[in-house]
Scaffold this motif. Structure first.
Motif, PDB file in Angstrom:
ATOM      1  N   MET A  32       0.835  -1.200   0.000  1.00  0.00           N
ATOM      2  CA  MET A  32       0.000   0.000   0.000  1.00  0.00           C
ATOM      3  C   MET A  32       0.871   1.252   0.000  1.00  0.00           C
ATOM      4  SD  MET A  32      -3.037   0.783  -0.287  1.00  0.00           S
ATOM      5  CE  MET A  32      -4.445   1.690   0.209  1.00  0.00           C
ATOM      6  N   GLU A  33       2.032   1.176   0.666  1.00  0.00           N
ATOM      7  CA  GLU A  33       2.961   2.308   0.674  1.00  0.00           C
ATOM      8  C   GLU A  33       3.615   2.493  -0.700  1.00  0.00           C
ATOM      9  OE1 GLU A  33       5.821   1.606   3.776  1.00  0.00           O
ATOM     10  OE2 GLU A  33       4.242   1.221   5.251  1.00  0.00           O
ATOM     11  N   TYR A  34       3.927   1.393  -1.351  1.00  0.00           N
ATOM     12  CA  TYR A  34       4.631   1.464  -2.639  1.00  0.00           C
ATOM     13  C   TYR A  34       3.695   1.748  -3.811  1.00  0.00           C
ATOM     14  CZ  TYR A  34       9.175   0.150  -0.869  1.00  0.00           C
ATOM     15  OH  TYR A  34      10.371   0.160  -0.221  1.00  0.00           O
ATOM     16  N   TYR A  35       2.480   1.254  -3.722  1.00  0.00           N
ATOM     17  CA  TYR A  35       1.509   1.430  -4.811  1.00  0.00           C
ATOM     18  C   TYR A  35       0.162   1.901  -4.253  1.00  0.00           C
ATOM     19  CZ  TYR A  35       4.769  -1.300  -7.643  1.00  0.00           C
ATOM     20  OH  TYR A  35       5.881  -1.750  -8.317  1.00  0.00           O
ATOM     21  N   PRO A  36       0.101   3.098  -3.688  1.00  0.00           N
ATOM     22  CA  PRO A  36      -1.134   3.551  -3.037  1.00  0.00           C
ATOM     23  C   PRO A  36      -2.327   3.685  -3.981  1.00  0.00           C
ATOM     24  CG  PRO A  36       0.445   5.341  -3.161  1.00  0.00           C
ATOM     25  CD  PRO A  36       1.156   4.105  -3.618  1.00  0.00           C
ATOM     26  N   THR A  37      -2.080   3.956  -5.251  1.00  0.00           N
ATOM     27  CA  THR A  37      -3.192   4.167  -6.191  1.00  0.00           C
ATOM     28  C   THR A  37      -3.258   3.105  -7.281  1.00  0.00           C
ATOM     29  OG1 THR A  37      -1.841   5.596  -7.610  1.00  0.00           O
ATOM     30  CG2 THR A  37      -3.098   6.672  -5.838  1.00  0.00           C
ATOM     31  N   LYS A  38      -2.418   2.083  -7.191  1.00  0.00           N
ATOM     32  CA  LYS A  38      -2.358   1.059  -8.245  1.00  0.00           C
ATOM     33  C   LYS A  38      -2.697  -0.313  -7.670  1.00  0.00           C
ATOM     34  CE  LYS A  38       0.925   3.569 -11.043  1.00  0.00           C
ATOM     35  NZ  LYS A  38       2.249   3.585 -11.660  1.00  0.00           N
ATOM     36  N   LYS A  39      -3.978  -0.582  -7.517  1.00  0.00           N
ATOM     37  CA  LYS A  39      -4.432  -1.830  -6.927  1.00  0.00           C
ATOM     38  C   LYS A  39      -3.903  -3.062  -7.664  1.00  0.00           C
ATOM     39  CE  LYS A  39      -8.501  -4.208  -5.261  1.00  0.00           C
ATOM     40  NZ  LYS A  39      -9.935  -4.199  -5.065  1.00  0.00           N
ATOM     41  N   PRO A  40      -3.906  -3.112  -9.000  1.00  0.00           N
ATOM     42  CA  PRO A  40      -3.364  -4.301  -9.676  1.00  0.00           C
ATOM     43  C   PRO A  40      -1.888  -4.560  -9.334  1.00  0.00           C
ATOM     44  CG  PRO A  40      -4.664  -3.010 -11.214  1.00  0.00           C
ATOM     45  CD  PRO A  40      -4.507  -2.177  -9.964  1.00  0.00           C
ATOM     46  N   SER A  41      -1.112  -3.519  -9.185  1.00  0.00           N
ATOM     47  CA  SER A  41       0.293  -3.680  -8.804  1.00  0.00           C
ATOM     48  C   SER A  41       0.416  -4.172  -7.369  1.00  0.00           C
ATOM     49  CB  SER A  41       1.042  -2.361  -8.963  1.00  0.00           C
ATOM     50  OG  SER A  41       1.079  -1.970 -10.315  1.00  0.00           O
ATOM     51  N   ARG A  42      -0.416  -3.654  -6.485  1.00  0.00           N
ATOM     52  CA  ARG A  42      -0.411  -4.095  -5.076  1.00  0.00           C
ATOM     53  C   ARG A  42      -0.751  -5.563  -4.952  1.00  0.00           C
ATOM     54  NH1 ARG A  42      -3.535   0.573  -3.852  1.00  0.00           N
ATOM     55  NH2 ARG A  42      -5.369  -0.735  -3.575  1.00  0.00           N
ATOM     56  N   GLU A  43      -1.663  -6.032  -5.790  1.00  0.00           N
ATOM     57  CA  GLU A  43      -2.186  -7.386  -5.659  1.00  0.00           C
ATOM     58  C   GLU A  43      -1.511  -8.405  -6.580  1.00  0.00           C
ATOM     59  OE1 GLU A  43      -6.409  -6.949  -6.134  1.00  0.00           O
ATOM     60  OE2 GLU A  43      -6.613  -5.987  -4.174  1.00  0.00           O
ATOM     61  N   LYS A  44      -0.452  -8.014  -7.258  1.00  0.00           N
ATOM     62  CA  LYS A  44       0.256  -8.920  -8.179  1.00  0.00           C
ATOM     63  C   LYS A  44       0.689 -10.173  -7.427  1.00  0.00           C
ATOM     64  CE  LYS A  44       2.763  -7.097 -11.340  1.00  0.00           C
ATOM     65  NZ  LYS A  44       3.032  -7.216 -12.751  1.00  0.00           N
ATOM     66  N   GLY A  45       0.234 -11.309  -7.910  1.00  0.00           N
ATOM     67  CA  GLY A  45       0.438 -12.570  -7.203  1.00  0.00           C
ATOM     68  C   GLY A  45       1.832 -13.144  -7.268  1.00  0.00           C
ATOM     69  N   CYS A  46       2.533 -12.965  -8.372  1.00  0.00           N
ATOM     70  CA  CYS A  46       3.852 -13.599  -8.521  1.00  0.00           C
ATOM     71  C   CYS A  46       4.836 -13.134  -7.443  1.00  0.00           C
ATOM     72  CB  CYS A  46       4.399 -13.387  -9.922  1.00  0.00           C
ATOM     73  SG  CYS A  46       3.390 -14.140 -11.220  1.00  0.00           S
ATOM     74  N   PRO A  47       5.067 -11.844  -7.296  1.00  0.00           N
ATOM     75  CA  PRO A  47       6.005 -11.427  -6.252  1.00  0.00           C
ATOM     76  C   PRO A  47       5.479 -11.702  -4.840  1.00  0.00           C
ATOM     77  CG  PRO A  47       5.144  -9.505  -7.434  1.00  0.00           C
ATOM     78  CD  PRO A  47       4.642 -10.719  -8.132  1.00  0.00           C
ATOM     79  N   ARG A  48       4.187 -11.509  -4.639  1.00  0.00           N
ATOM     80  CA  ARG A  48       3.607 -11.768  -3.303  1.00  0.00           C
ATOM     81  C   ARG A  48       3.811 -13.223  -2.897  1.00  0.00           C
ATOM     82  NH1 ARG A  48      -1.939 -10.962  -3.920  1.00  0.00           N
ATOM     83  NH2 ARG A  48      -2.095 -13.161  -4.377  1.00  0.00           N
ATOM     84  N   ASN A  49       3.476 -14.151  -3.798  1.00  0.00           N
ATOM     85  CA  ASN A  49       3.587 -15.559  -3.449  1.00  0.00           C
ATOM     86  C   ASN A  49       5.030 -16.023  -3.340  1.00  0.00           C
ATOM     87  OD1 ASN A  49       0.830 -16.090  -3.105  1.00  0.00           O
ATOM     88  ND2 ASN A  49       0.548 -16.229  -5.312  1.00  0.00           N
ATOM     89  N   ALA A  50       5.927 -15.412  -4.094  1.00  0.00           N
ATOM     90  CA  ALA A  50       7.350 -15.719  -3.926  1.00  0.00           C
ATOM     91  C   ALA A  50       7.802 -15.302  -2.524  1.00  0.00           C
ATOM     92  CB  ALA A  50       8.180 -15.016  -4.995  1.00  0.00           C
ATOM     93  N   PHE A  51       7.452 -14.075  -2.118  1.00  0.00           N
ATOM     94  CA  PHE A  51       7.838 -13.585  -0.797  1.00  0.00           C
ATOM     95  C   PHE A  51       7.188 -14.401   0.319  1.00  0.00           C
ATOM     96  CE2 PHE A  51       6.975 -10.923   2.924  1.00  0.00           C
ATOM     97  CZ  PHE A  51       8.276 -10.634   3.304  1.00  0.00           C
ATOM     98  N   LEU A  52       5.886 -14.592   0.224  1.00  0.00           N
ATOM     99  CA  LEU A  52       5.184 -15.340   1.268  1.00  0.00           C
ATOM    100  C   LEU A  52       5.633 -16.798   1.309  1.00  0.00           C
ATOM    101  CD1 LEU A  52       1.615 -13.814   0.926  1.00  0.00           C
ATOM    102  CD2 LEU A  52       3.326 -13.328   2.694  1.00  0.00           C
ATOM    103  N   GLY A  53       5.961 -17.357   0.148  1.00  0.00           N
ATOM    104  CA  GLY A  53       6.461 -18.727   0.104  1.00  0.00           C
ATOM    105  C   GLY A  53       7.783 -18.872   0.832  1.00  0.00           C
TER     106      GLY A  53
END
Length: 127
Positions: A32-53
């Motif tokens: 939310m800090e990095y992409y406050p107005t870009k919801k698709p960028s905030r919710e991008k699954g590839c980097p999120r799942n890599a990090f959470l994995g």
């Protein structure tokens, strides 16, 4: 360093050593800090799942293992975890070589290796 890699490093810095974390929620706060107005960028699954994995697998120093909502068999988690295994085995930290080693030749990267290598360079991976 990509914004996703920066977000991964910042999320770890904010949360290292804390217990009872929900790393999915912490990732979302940072995004939310990095992409406050870009919801698709905030919710991008590839980097999120890599990090959470990596978090789930206990591969990030100071972040407790746990279930952070990555579905079993998620390929982005596998890519990141496999890349760390290669680094642990002594592979050179080269983004293109790591990507080629953990995927088939036709798959395009989407910040997964950026996250792995940013955490490596910051000394945040359990290697």
């Amino acid at each position: 360093m990509s914004k996703y890699a920066q977000a991964a490093v910042e999320t770890v810095r904010k949360n290292q050593g804390k217990s009872s974390l929900d790393m999915r929620q912490e990732w979302d706060k940072t995004m939310m800090e990095y992409y406050p107005t870009k919801k698709p960028s905030r919710e991008k699954g590839c980097p999120r799942n890599a990090f959470l994995g990596l978090s789930e697998a206990g591969l990030i120093m100071g972040i407790p293992t746990g279930d952070y909502g990555v579905k079993p068999g998620n390929v982005n988690k596998r890519y990141a975890v496999d890349a760390v295994a290669l680094l642990q085995a002594g592979s050179e930290p080269d983004k293109k070589q790591l990507w080629a080693a953990v995927t088939d030749a036709n798959k395009k990267p989407n910040h997964q290796m950026d996250i792995v290598l940013a955490l490596l360079h910051e000394g945040m991976l359990n290697i």
